[in-house]
Design an enzyme around this catalytic site. Structure first.
Site, short mmCIF file in Angstrom:
data_model
loop_
_atom_site.label_atom_id
_atom_site.label_comp_id
_atom_site.label_asym_id
_atom_site.label_seq_id
_atom_site.Cartn_x
_atom_site.Cartn_y
_atom_site.Cartn_z
N CYS A 193 0.82 -1.25 0.03
CA CYS A 193 -0.08 0.02 0.07
C CYS A 193 0.86 1.16 -0.24
CB CYS A 193 -1.00 -0.05 1.11
SG CYS A 193 -2.30 1.33 1.16
N ILE A 194 0.67 2.24 0.96
CA ILE A 194 1.50 3.35 0.93
C ILE A 194 2.78 3.02 1.29
CG2 ILE A 194 1.04 3.79 3.36
CD1 ILE A 194 0.89 6.71 2.94
#
Length: 596
Positions: free
Chosen positions: A331-332
């Site tokens: 993800c991030i």
């Protein structure tokens, strides 16, 4: 054996006629009142989500296209008439065609009464017809800019989800039966749960998804044995104990998102990716991010890159006595890993042999529903909050993500906790989800503006980090990109764009299910499926058209891929064997800090 629905009396034809007519009339009145209010809401200064403006535009467009709106209303009334006729026929025992069925993954209407009892079946179908009509009317509306149209459609879905008959005691057969069976004690318990959540949220409704004591970090979750071998202001680096007679020569470093705790990848034994990777012979390192407070308000995205993945690469290589490593970004965590890889490539740093990205956006042109929450007005509001205290509360970010899946993360708990008066089920994933983390003001504002608003990471040279202009095209190593078909946070069509950016050999894999379940899908579960394709055409649609579906988990497919970059086996490496000595037992102290 008596039917579960016999306690709910069957309606007469006259009752049904009255009920269906009222539902139809009230649905129209509700929608009209909802639109009428938007002109008023627009004038309220405290509308940080710009909902008022979006629906003012909806009302404006509707009034300028009366013929089209009138035709849509006629279609809906025709459906109502058909529904009444068919339901009346069903009451007298005739088989009838169903006009509106819930989606396959819509669990709201799973109670038998929604199918077996004509009045509740009529209510259900009336709701589905109305809600789909509302969403379709807004979605097909012409004359709005794309951002306003997306916001209007998103909040229309929020509105229709909130108005579902399952969310109200007198139109939910399960609640009615529980109320009769318990002499109303479910309502008493539900009120107590409601008041507890209000008190816990200091006046805001903080819906409890799981009991805080349902799991114990380090014992029942995040329990894979290991040690902390390195730490700085932003992270602790965990190294896990080997369990195989030999290990792969090239270690594995995992960079999880800092907006959540790392143990999404190390839940219980049965679904721990970390434990499974260790059992495949990987020497596994994982970043455990700090839960920042006001003292770290000044930390920037650049700091997170330098003190995060770049520092962790150095520490992991030192601890494992190696000069190269494979890396995973989730993800991030994958977004900042991509920035770090581009930075390292520009600097001639070749320590990373291969990279894996799990549900990661690097091109933010179309970020999906999260884009609804990001515009100048909303970022200004966040900046004001974060400037005052130095960080964004984890609970505020959790609310945003809950809205992306309102039926699963909001309304199902309203029904369970408040209407049925039950305690939430002890679910490890929801325990992790409730264990949120804060975000430093400087870093988070930079991330929102430069990624979501400006899409600068995807534009060569537009970002400069630590004196280096970032260009993702400089990443010339083998890359494995795992996305999820039903991802509501990182839409797979957008994550696919990375295949056209990285210069190396890119392998794109699409898992079924969503942002979490698509990733945390151990082989032993034998659930879901994944898609592969040996080619990476320009568009995701073309990729999917020629992709091949495989049953089960993607984990084994990835392990076969990454094995090519292990370059043989060596003796097991235990934490502390190398130059870095152990600091404390895993999961470490950083993960234990709880946010509001």
């Amino acid at each position: 054996m008596a039917s579960d629905t016999e306690d709910i009396s069957r309606p007469t034809s006259a009752d049904l006629s009255t009920t269906i007519t009222k539902i139809a009339e009230q649905s129209h009145r509700l929608f009209k009142a909802f639109l009428d209010q938007q002109f008023k809401v627009q004038e309220i200064e405290n509308d940080p989500l710009n909902i008022g403006f979006a629906f003012a535009k909806v009302a404006e467009v509707l009034t300028t296209h009366p013929a089209e709106f009138g035709k849509a209303q006629e279609d809906l009334w025709r459906d109502y008439i058909n529904l009444w006729q068919q339901t009346a026929h069903r009451i007298i025992g005739n088989e009838v065609e169903v006009l509106a069925e819930p989606e396959v993954d819509d669990r709201r209407f799973s109670h038998p009464a929604w199918q077996e009892n004509p009045i509740f079946d009529g209510i259900k179908q009336s709701y589905l017809l109305t809600s789909r009509w509302m969403i379709k009317t807004v979605k097909e509306m012409k004359g709005m800019d794309p951002i306003t149209a997306q916001r209007a459609e998103f909040y229309t879905r929020q509105f229709v989800d909130a108005m579902a008959p399952t969310n109200f005691a007198f139109t939910n057969p399960e609640v009615i039966q529980e109320t009769i069976a318990s002499n109303g004690q479910n309502i008493v318990r539900g009120l107590s749960n409601f008041l507890d959540d209000l008190e816990r949220g200091n006046g805001k409704l903080a819906i409890k998804h799981v009991e805080p004591e349902a799991f114990v970090i380090g014992k029942t979750v995040a329990a894979t044995p290991g040690k902390v071998v390195f730490q700085n202001d932003l992270l602790q680096l965990l190294q896990f104990n080997p369990t195989t007679s030999v290990v792969r020569k090239t270690p594995l470093l995992i960079v999880p998102p800092w907006i959540n705790k790392y143990y999404i990848l190390d839940l219980r034994e049965k679904n721990s990716f970390v434990k499974w990777a260790v059992e495949q012979g990987h020497t596994v390192f994982v970043i455990s991010w700090v839960n920042p407070d006001e003292k770290l308000a000044h930390k920037t995205f650049e700091d997170y890159m330098l003190e995060g993945p770049i520092a962790a690469v150095g520490a992991a290589c030192s601890a494992a006595s190696t000069d190269r490593i494979n890396i995973i970004g989730y993800c991030i965590g994958g977004t900042i890993t991509a920035a770090a890889l581009a930075h390292m490539a520009q600097e001639g740093d070749r320590r990373i042999t291969s990279a894996t990205f799990l549900t990661t956006l690097v091109d933010f042109e179309k970020p999906g529903d999260l884009g609804v929450f990001i515009d100048d007005k909303q970022i200004a509001g966040l900046e004001k909050k974060m400037t005052e205290r130095g960080y964004l509360e984890g609970s505020e970010m959790a609310t945003t993500f809950s809205m992306l899946r309102a039926n699963d993360l909001i309304w199902s708990f309203v029904i369970n906790n408040y209407l049925l008066g039950k305690e939430p089920f002890p679910f490890d994933l929801l325990f992790w989800n409730a264990d949120s983390t804060r975000m430093p003001a400087a870093m988070h504002l930079y991330y929102l503006r430069m990624m979501y608003q400006c899409n600068s990471l995807a534009k060569p040279g537009e970002l400069e980090l630590a004196g280096v202009k970032i260009d993702l095209r400089k990443i010339n190593i083998p890359v494995y990109i795992l996305s999820a078909k039903e991802d509501h946070i990182a839409p797979w069509e957008s994550t696919y764009k990375a295949t056209q950016l990285y210069a190396g050999d890119n392998t794109f894999v699409l898992a079924s299910s969503g942002h979490i379940a698509g990733v945390i899908n151990p082989p032993v579960s034998n659930r879901y499926s994944y898609y592969t394709n040996t080619n990476n055409p320009e568009t995701p649609e073309d990729w999917f058209t020629t992709a091949e579906e495989h049953p089960g988990s993607w984990w084994g497919h990835w392990d076969n891929w990454v094995k090519k970059y292990a370059y043989g086996d060596v003796a097991p490496r235990s934490p502390g064997d190398g130059p870095l000595k152990t600091i404390e037992d895993a999961p470490g102290s950083y993960v234990m800090v709880r946010a509001a």
